[in-house]
Motif scaffolding. Structure first.
Motif, PDB file in Angstrom:
ATOM      1  N   GLU A  72      -9.350   3.760  -2.953  1.00  0.00           N
ATOM      2  CA  GLU A  72      -9.309   5.177  -2.582  1.00  0.00           C
ATOM      3  C   GLU A  72      -8.724   6.025  -3.706  1.00  0.00           C
ATOM      4  O   GLU A  72      -9.233   7.114  -4.017  1.00  0.00           O
ATOM      5  N   GLY A 128      -4.366  -3.472   3.347  1.00  0.00           N
ATOM      6  CA  GLY A 128      -4.457  -2.097   2.876  1.00  0.00           C
ATOM      7  C   GLY A 128      -4.272  -1.905   1.384  1.00  0.00           C
ATOM      8  O   GLY A 128      -4.508  -0.798   0.875  1.00  0.00           O
ATOM      9  N   THR A 159      -6.346   0.952  -0.555  1.00  0.00           N
ATOM     10  CA  THR A 159      -5.584   2.049  -1.160  1.00  0.00           C
ATOM     11  C   THR A 159      -5.931   2.221  -2.633  1.00  0.00           C
ATOM     12  O   THR A 159      -6.132   3.340  -3.118  1.00  0.00           O
ATOM     13  N   CYS A 160      -6.012   1.115  -3.353  1.00  0.00           N
ATOM     14  CA  CYS A 160      -6.349   1.186  -4.779  1.00  0.00           C
ATOM     15  C   CYS A 160      -7.745   1.763  -4.983  1.00  0.00           C
ATOM     16  O   CYS A 160      -7.963   2.600  -5.865  1.00  0.00           O
ATOM     17  N   ARG A 197       1.056   4.300  -2.960  1.00  0.00           N
ATOM     18  CA  ARG A 197       0.854   5.737  -2.712  1.00  0.00           C
ATOM     19  C   ARG A 197       2.050   6.547  -3.203  1.00  0.00           C
ATOM     20  O   ARG A 197       1.887   7.615  -3.811  1.00  0.00           O
ATOM     21  N   ALA A 235       0.817  -1.216   0.000  1.00  0.00           N
ATOM     22  CA  ALA A 235       0.000   0.000   0.000  1.00  0.00           C
ATOM     23  C   ALA A 235       0.849   1.265   0.000  1.00  0.00           C
ATOM     24  O   ALA A 235       0.556   2.228  -0.723  1.00  0.00           O
ATOM     25  N   ASN A 236       1.907   1.283   0.793  1.00  0.00           N
ATOM     26  CA  ASN A 236       2.764   2.464   0.858  1.00  0.00           C
ATOM     27  C   ASN A 236       3.460   2.714  -0.475  1.00  0.00           C
ATOM     28  O   ASN A 236       3.568   3.858  -0.931  1.00  0.00           O
TER      29      ASN A 236
END
Length: 330
Positions: A200, A193, A197-198, A167, A163-164
């Motif tokens: 979002e 996450g 995340t994707c 981003r 996820a990080n």
């Protein structure tokens, strides 16, 4: 589907062609298979609406990989080039691992377009097959963005990124798709996450191995069901001590399929779709592709039942062996 997000039908911020993502995709056949048989599978997939095609430079040998097969297909069916969103993985060596350096990425893209020239079919999305732990993701994405500017690729993708990393990459250049393993045997992206995340960031998720390398087809019950040279024997989940445990999960999901009078694979693929992802199953048979492309409706109760099955029958064994596991962006 009645739960989760709707699978994306467009590429969002990246204008990479007139065709948006459909609800299904296809991993281009790369097991030993004659080209005429393979392109029948591919043609069937497109006719069934599976227009997101995924391949890799390392799917095969330097002389015969999925790019060669794709070139063969699009030279035979040039009218299909504009109908397919093509995602290609590269910048990766099966023994050495990922090379996310600008030089490595550029060389990989150049190798790809030598085999599959843009005049035959453009590469709509290029992604490093794994995240290079020795190169900042910003550096890798900047080079991919430059290749987009030069018109050599249409968009930037990620594969097996956490996820990080997603981003950080998105902050450099819009990400066209994130490819991850997602199935009833690998629901990890829903918990760590990545999927959140994707969703979002409105990045489409391309879910590979939605039937968990054949486990969720019901054809594997014991080690004897695999030939001695089957590549799956390298994976922990197919080891005898784990396979017997994993068959319990298969049999539980199979009960839902029998009740609905559909195939086990259809339930598995439809569950992935219900999570807001584009399933990209692989197959070497046209009739299996037709089956895989028929999504079934899963009610709220059925989705909850499947969730309970995942809790009741823990998966035995990891996704990969030790060598490949170290290439994951954990």
């Amino acid at each position: 589907m009645t739960k989760g997000r709707t699978a994306p039908t467009s590429i969002g911020g990246n204008a990479i062609g007139p065709v948006g993502f459909g609800m299904l995709g296809l991993t281009v056949p790369w097991a030993p298979i004659e080209y005429p048989v393979a392109i029948k599978v591919m043609k069937t997939a497109l006719e069934q609406g599976a227009n997101f095609w995924n391949g890799g430079i390392f799917y095969g040998t330097p002389e015969a990989n999925s790019l060669h097969l794709l070139k063969y297909y699009f030279e035979k069916y040039p009218e299909d080039a504009g109908k397919v969103v093509l995602s290609i993985k590269g910048a990766f060596d099966m023994k050495e691992g990922p090379d996310g350096s600008p030089e490595g990425i550029r060389a990989s893209v150049e190798d790809a377009i030598k085999v599959l020239p843009p005049a035959v079919k453009s590469i709509d999305i290029f992604q490093c097959a794994r995240v290079d732990p020795n190169v900042q993701i910003e550096t890798s994405v900047q080079e991919l963005a430059q290749l987009v500017q030069e018109g050599k690729i249409g968009g930037v993708g990620l594969s097996e990124a956490n996820a990080n990393t997603i981003r950080r990459a998105q902050a450099v250049h819009p990400i066209a798709a994130v490819e991850i393993e997602l199935s009833l045997f690998t629901p990890d992206p829903l918990r760590n996450g990545i999927a959140e995340t994707c969703h979002e960031l409105q990045i489409p998720i391309a879910a590979y191995s939605p039937v968990s390398r054949g486990l969720l087809t019901g054809s594997l019950r014991a080690p004897s069901d695999l030939s001695s040279n089957d590549f799956r024997l390298r994976y922990p989940r197919f080891q005898p001590q784990n396979l017997s445990q994993n068959v319990k999960l298969v049999e539980a999901v199979e009960q839902i399929a029998e009740r609905k009078q559909v195939s086990l694979a259809q339930v598995a693929i439809s569950w992935v779709y219900a999570q807001g992802a584009i399933p990209i199953p692989g197959s070497t048979k046209a009739e299996r592709v037709e089956e895989n492309c028929k999504l079934v409706e899963l009610s709220e109760d059925e989705l909850e039942e499947l969730g309970g099955i995942l809790e009741k029958f823990p998966v035995g064994g990891g996704r990969y062996g030790e060598v490949q596991q170290r290439f994951l962006n954990g």
